[in-house]
Design a protein around this motif. Structure first.
Motif, mmCIF file in Angstrom:
data_model
loop_
_atom_site.group_PDB
_atom_site.id
_atom_site.type_symbol
_atom_site.label_atom_id
_atom_site.label_comp_id
_atom_site.label_asym_id
_atom_site.label_seq_id
_atom_site.Cartn_x
_atom_site.Cartn_y
_atom_site.Cartn_z
ATOM 1 N N ALA A 45 3.911 8.881 1.538
ATOM 2 C CA ALA A 45 3.700 7.485 1.170
ATOM 3 C C ALA A 45 3.142 6.725 2.368
ATOM 4 C CB ALA A 45 5.017 6.856 0.712
ATOM 5 N N ASP A 46 2.643 5.517 2.113
ATOM 6 C CA ASP A 46 2.293 4.604 3.197
ATOM 7 C C ASP A 46 3.501 3.738 3.499
ATOM 8 O OD1 ASP A 46 -0.332 5.522 3.247
ATOM 9 O OD2 ASP A 46 -0.977 4.082 1.736
ATOM 10 N N GLU A 47 3.466 3.100 4.648
ATOM 11 C CA GLU A 47 4.560 2.196 4.998
ATOM 12 C C GLU A 47 4.674 1.060 4.003
ATOM 13 O OE1 GLU A 47 6.194 -0.379 8.846
ATOM 14 O OE2 GLU A 47 4.339 0.816 8.969
ATOM 15 N N ASP A 48 3.518 0.610 3.450
ATOM 16 C CA ASP A 48 3.508 -0.538 2.554
ATOM 17 C C ASP A 48 3.457 -0.164 1.077
ATOM 18 O OD1 ASP A 48 3.498 -2.277 4.749
ATOM 19 O OD2 ASP A 48 1.310 -2.151 4.903
ATOM 20 N N SER A 49 3.313 1.119 0.766
ATOM 21 C CA SER A 49 3.185 1.529 -0.631
ATOM 22 C C SER A 49 3.668 2.950 -0.806
ATOM 23 C CB SER A 49 1.721 1.427 -1.083
ATOM 24 O OG SER A 49 1.549 2.039 -2.347
ATOM 25 N N PRO A 50 4.440 3.217 -1.863
ATOM 26 C CA PRO A 50 4.870 4.599 -2.113
ATOM 27 C C PRO A 50 3.769 5.471 -2.698
ATOM 28 C CG PRO A 50 5.681 3.150 -3.836
ATOM 29 C CD PRO A 50 5.016 2.258 -2.829
ATOM 30 N N CYS A 51 2.618 4.870 -3.102
ATOM 31 C CA CYS A 51 1.563 5.640 -3.757
ATOM 32 C C CYS A 51 0.879 6.619 -2.814
ATOM 33 C CB CYS A 51 0.519 4.705 -4.361
ATOM 34 S SG CYS A 51 1.174 3.567 -5.604
ATOM 35 N N GLY A 52 0.838 6.292 -1.507
ATOM 36 C CA GLY A 52 0.328 7.227 -0.507
ATOM 37 C C GLY A 52 -1.180 7.382 -0.505
ATOM 38 N N ASP A 53 -1.644 8.286 0.393
ATOM 39 C CA ASP A 53 -3.069 8.503 0.625
ATOM 40 C C ASP A 53 -3.273 9.982 0.917
ATOM 41 O OD1 ASP A 53 -5.680 8.626 1.524
ATOM 42 O OD2 ASP A 53 -5.494 6.951 2.928
ATOM 43 N N PRO A 54 -4.109 10.683 0.123
ATOM 44 C CA PRO A 54 -4.295 12.129 0.332
ATOM 45 C C PRO A 54 -5.162 12.468 1.529
ATOM 46 C CG PRO A 54 -5.707 11.367 -1.441
ATOM 47 C CD PRO A 54 -4.870 10.185 -1.031
ATOM 48 N N ALA A 64 -0.747 0.100 -6.939
ATOM 49 C CA ALA A 64 -1.856 0.903 -7.438
ATOM 50 C C ALA A 64 -2.278 1.970 -6.430
ATOM 51 C CB ALA A 64 -3.041 0.001 -7.771
ATOM 52 N N PHE A 65 -2.436 3.183 -6.909
ATOM 53 C CA PHE A 65 -3.021 4.254 -6.114
ATOM 54 C C PHE A 65 -4.508 3.966 -5.936
ATOM 55 C CE2 PHE A 65 -5.273 8.348 -5.943
ATOM 56 C CZ PHE A 65 -4.671 8.918 -4.832
ATOM 57 N N ASP A 66 -5.028 4.163 -4.732
ATOM 58 C CA ASP A 66 -6.424 3.848 -4.429
ATOM 59 C C ASP A 66 -7.305 5.029 -4.821
ATOM 60 O OD1 ASP A 66 -8.862 3.048 -3.393
ATOM 61 O OD2 ASP A 66 -7.985 2.200 -1.561
ATOM 62 N N PRO A 97 1.526 12.411 -4.593
ATOM 63 C CA PRO A 97 2.430 11.755 -3.644
ATOM 64 C C PRO A 97 3.799 12.418 -3.666
ATOM 65 C CG PRO A 97 2.103 10.385 -5.579
ATOM 66 C CD PRO A 97 1.133 11.507 -5.689
ATOM 67 N N ALA A 98 4.423 12.467 -2.515
ATOM 68 C CA ALA A 98 5.781 13.032 -2.457
ATOM 69 C C ALA A 98 6.751 12.153 -3.221
ATOM 70 C CB ALA A 98 6.222 13.183 -1.007
ATOM 71 N N THR A 99 6.454 10.851 -3.284
ATOM 72 C CA THR A 99 7.297 9.925 -4.044
ATOM 73 C C THR A 99 6.843 9.936 -5.490
ATOM 74 O OG1 THR A 99 7.666 8.502 -2.122
ATOM 75 C CG2 THR A 99 8.057 7.535 -4.285
ATOM 76 N N THR A 100 7.511 10.680 -6.325
ATOM 77 C CA THR A 100 7.225 10.691 -7.760
ATOM 78 C C THR A 100 8.363 11.406 -8.463
ATOM 79 O OG1 THR A 100 5.548 11.174 -9.446
ATOM 80 C CG2 THR A 100 5.920 12.869 -7.771
ATOM 81 N N TRP A 101 8.283 11.448 -9.771
ATOM 82 C CA TRP A 101 9.295 12.148 -10.562
ATOM 83 C C TRP A 101 9.024 13.646 -10.509
ATOM 84 C CZ3 TRP A 101 13.960 11.674 -11.946
ATOM 85 C CH2 TRP A 101 14.516 12.396 -13.014
#
Length: 676
Positions: free
Chosen positions: A118-127, A146-148, A95-99
């Motif tokens: 990221a998704d609109e509802d979660s920073p974990c995103g979807d590849p 949680a990342f799916d 995800p682009a949102t990470t350290w």
């Protein structure tokens, strides 16, 4: 009052410190020092390895069969990638949102990071939005979400998934699935801010024994542990004949601290879950969105809660406002890695060719950073009223600035007052004892004062003032403390200090007194600076309690040495023509830096005092110079480089004529205004 093993906020502060450490932590760190076993590649020992013990416990709590400990979370990613055969020519999606260190770890193995939004509802995103299949996916659970993993497997079947549980150690998601057990291999950071920490460290987890063996080889310079080393072998490692490794192994001292922290986790998680539920209900009622997986939130296994600011305020303004109102330090959601200020791969030759020239568009990741604030996990270990005040400080959309709230210093004063243990050691025969105890009753400090009077001998118990919260303890004169007065008082101070349980400890001799603001001025300095040891100055008084200047150093036998020391201290500004002794940690004398601070001037954080000793063997010269327990204590403070502060107020009234200045006696000065 915090007990051992409970959250220990700094006395007078509103928010718990992190990580929680206390005497148990000190004992844990002492174990590898006692064992002689400091590293996995170090000396052999009959003591068991804390590294192995901590890895086993970490794996059990994570629901994995094996855990290998590393020096940090970045090294854990590097080792996991090597174990999976990822290297030059490969890509790792994240995800682009990470350290930023997640990307750096990929660079370190010669692979190239690719980022998904990221998704609109979660920073974990979807590849799923990636243009091509990556060589591996680094799926990261972020901010109680949680990342799916299942979806990532479905989108890119056969692509190995490294599951990063640094933000949700030992957590389960809303479906009851254990996070950290879903990927092909899992990693976690154990850095100081995480909910499980060993100051700096990491872990790689797997259920595959063959993969675990490869990980060991990668972490221990191509070696593995052996249970039956040859008698002549210096250590307990042997070649593994698997993968070419490096030294990524966690030191035994860090593993010892990890064991200490693991023992605290169940209670912390339960408290964190309870407070987080309260916080979410309050924030939801005010129109805020608390983005969190129900399982992670309910288990209290989150690194931080991410909130979207609903009223258009910049996150940095929210952070500044909340800190001013409550003293709480919030954070911001990570910026997209390629857009962050720490992302500079072109500046390192090895990484430059691996970086993308044009970062991909990540609008949702950018939106999380520009609208999100993060409430760190340790704030949810505070009492409920603290959490309620935090929610109120964040406020309803559009009205947060208008809500009247006390200033940070006012809210801090509402915290439970600290406890100061006052220690008085006495033979019980001095008439000045009553005055000393009465001076304790007159202290104007906002703290609970508990006094323990230690009677060294068979004298009758003193009449303790009715307003004093005090107990009397008698010490048998036939004990092993010895009869030398200096050694005995040092042994008794050790004994008394070990019996304290308050936040702070102060000592008062039975022939001295405190001014009314002695403890309050010390406590104010300790809380304001965070210093674990603070002290005052002292005023010399005669037998009648009158301020009394001296014309020689009163703690050496009369003679040239006492005259010389007095002149030196006058030149250093410590002593002079007035009765004030401006004690300090160090000052310049012809023989080199030295210092002196009477025991009655100190206020100690009890946790520091537990590490110090008042007694050690003294040389003949030290005995002749009357080196006492306060000098021995000072040596240790200097050796540890403890941040000591001084009030620069003479709030101890020090009566001459005691044990170490008996030659002054009770006689009046032979020269008006001076003692000789």
């Amino acid at each position: 009052m915090p007990v051992e093993g409970s959250p220990a906020p700094h006395a007078g502060a509103a928010w718990p410190e992190w990580p929680e450490t206390d005497e148990r932590s000190v004992r844990a760190l002492a174990r590898p020092l006692l064992s002689g076993r400091l590293a996995v590649s170090g000396a052999r020992s009959v003591w068991s390895s804390d590294n192995e013990r901590a890895a086993s416990e970490l794996a059990a709590l994570s629901g994995r069969a094996h855990a290998v400990l590393t020096t940090n979370g970045s090294s854990a990613i590097v080792v996991a990638l090597h174990a999976l055969g990822i290297g030059p020519g490969d890509t790792v999606a994240m995800p682009a949102t990470t350290w930023v260190s997640c990307a750096t770890a990929v660079f370190r193995v010669g692979a190239r990071p690719v980022y998904f939004d990221a998704d609109e509802d979660s920073p974990c995103g979807d590849p799923a939005g990636l243009a091509a299949a990556p060589s591996a996916v680094l799926g990261i659970h972020l901010y109680a979400q949680a990342f799916d993993v299942a979806r990532a497997r479905a989108v890119w079947p056969g692509v190995p998934i490294i599951e990063d549980v640094s933000h949700s150690q030992f957590g389960t998601d809303a479906r009851g699935r254990r996070l950290g057990g879903l990927g092909d291999i899992s990693i976690m950071s154990l850095q100081a801010t995480k909910i499980i920490t060993c100051a700096e460290g990491g872990a790689v987890l797997t259920d595959d024994p063959e993969l675990a063996a490869r990980l060991d080889s990668l972490v221990m310079d191509s070696r593995r542990r052996t249970r039956l080393p040859a008698p002549e072998a210096a250590g307990e490692l042997e070649p593994a004949f698997l993968l070419h490794g490096a030294n990524h192994a966690l030191p035994e001292t860090s593993a010892a601290l990890l064991l200490d922290q693991l023992a605290r986790f169940p209670r912390q998680a339960a408290v964190r879950a309870e407070r987080a539920a309260l916080f979410r209900s309050l924030m939801t009622a005010q129109g805020w969105e608390v983005a969190a997986d129900e399982g992670v939130l309910g288990g209290g296994t989150f690194y931080g809660l991410a909130l979207r600011v609903p009223d258009g305020r910049p996150p940095q303004d929210v952070l500044r406002d909340v800190h001013a109102r409550t003293g709480a330090a919030l954070d911001r959601v990570y910026p997209p890695v390629p857009e962050g200020p720490l992302y500079r791969p072109a500046t390192v030759k090895q990484f430059a060719a691996l970086a993308l020239d044009t970062p991909p568009p990540v609008p949702h990741s950018r939106a999380w950073h520009t609208t999100g604030v993060v409430v760190p996990h340790q704030l949810f270990l505070a009492p409920p009223e603290r959490v309620e005040r935090l929610a109120a400080a964040l406020g309803r959309p559009g009205t947060a600035r208008a809500r009247p709230l006390p200033a940070a210093e006012d809210t801090a004063s509402e915290a439970e007052p600290p406890v100061i243990d006052v220690v008085v050691i006495t033979r019980g025969t001095r008439p000045t004892l009553d005055a000393a105890l009465n001076s304790v009753t007159k202290q104007d400090v906002t703290a609970r004062i508990r006094t323990t009077v230690w009677i060294d001998g068979t004298a009758p118990a003193p009449a303790v003032p009715a307003t004093l919260d005090a107990r009397v303890v008698r010490i048998d004169r036939s004990d092993a403390a010895g009869d030398d007065p200096f050694d005995r008082i040092a042994a008794l101070r050790n004994l008394a200090a070990r019996g304290t349980t308050g936040d702070f400890v102060a000592f008062l001799d039975d022939d001295n007194e405190w001014e009314e603001d002695h403890l309050s001025s010390l406590l104010r300095l300790a809380v304001g600076t965070g210093s674990p040891a603070v002290h005052s100055w002292r005023t010399l008084v005669d037998a009648g309690g009158r301020p009394t200047p001296v014309t020689r150093f009163p703690w050496l036998p009369p003679g040239p040495d006492a005259d010389r020391r007095f002149r030196e201290l006058c030149a250093a500004g410590v002593m002079g023509e007035d009765p004030v002794v401006r004690d300090g940690l160090t000052f310049e004398l012809p023989g080199g830096p030295t210092g002196m601070i009477d025991m009655g001037e100190w206020l100690f954080d009890r946790r520091l005092l537990g590490l110090l000793a008042f007694r050690r063997p003294r040389t003949r010269r030290e005995i002749a110079e009357r080196l006492g327990e306060d000098d021995i204590l000072l040596e240790q403070l200097v050796a540890l480089d403890v941040p000591v502060r001084c009030t620069r107020r003479a709030t101890l009234r020090y009566r001459l004529g005691g044990m170490s200045s008996s030659e002054f006696g009770d006689a009046p000065p032979s020269v008006p205004g001076a003692l000789r």
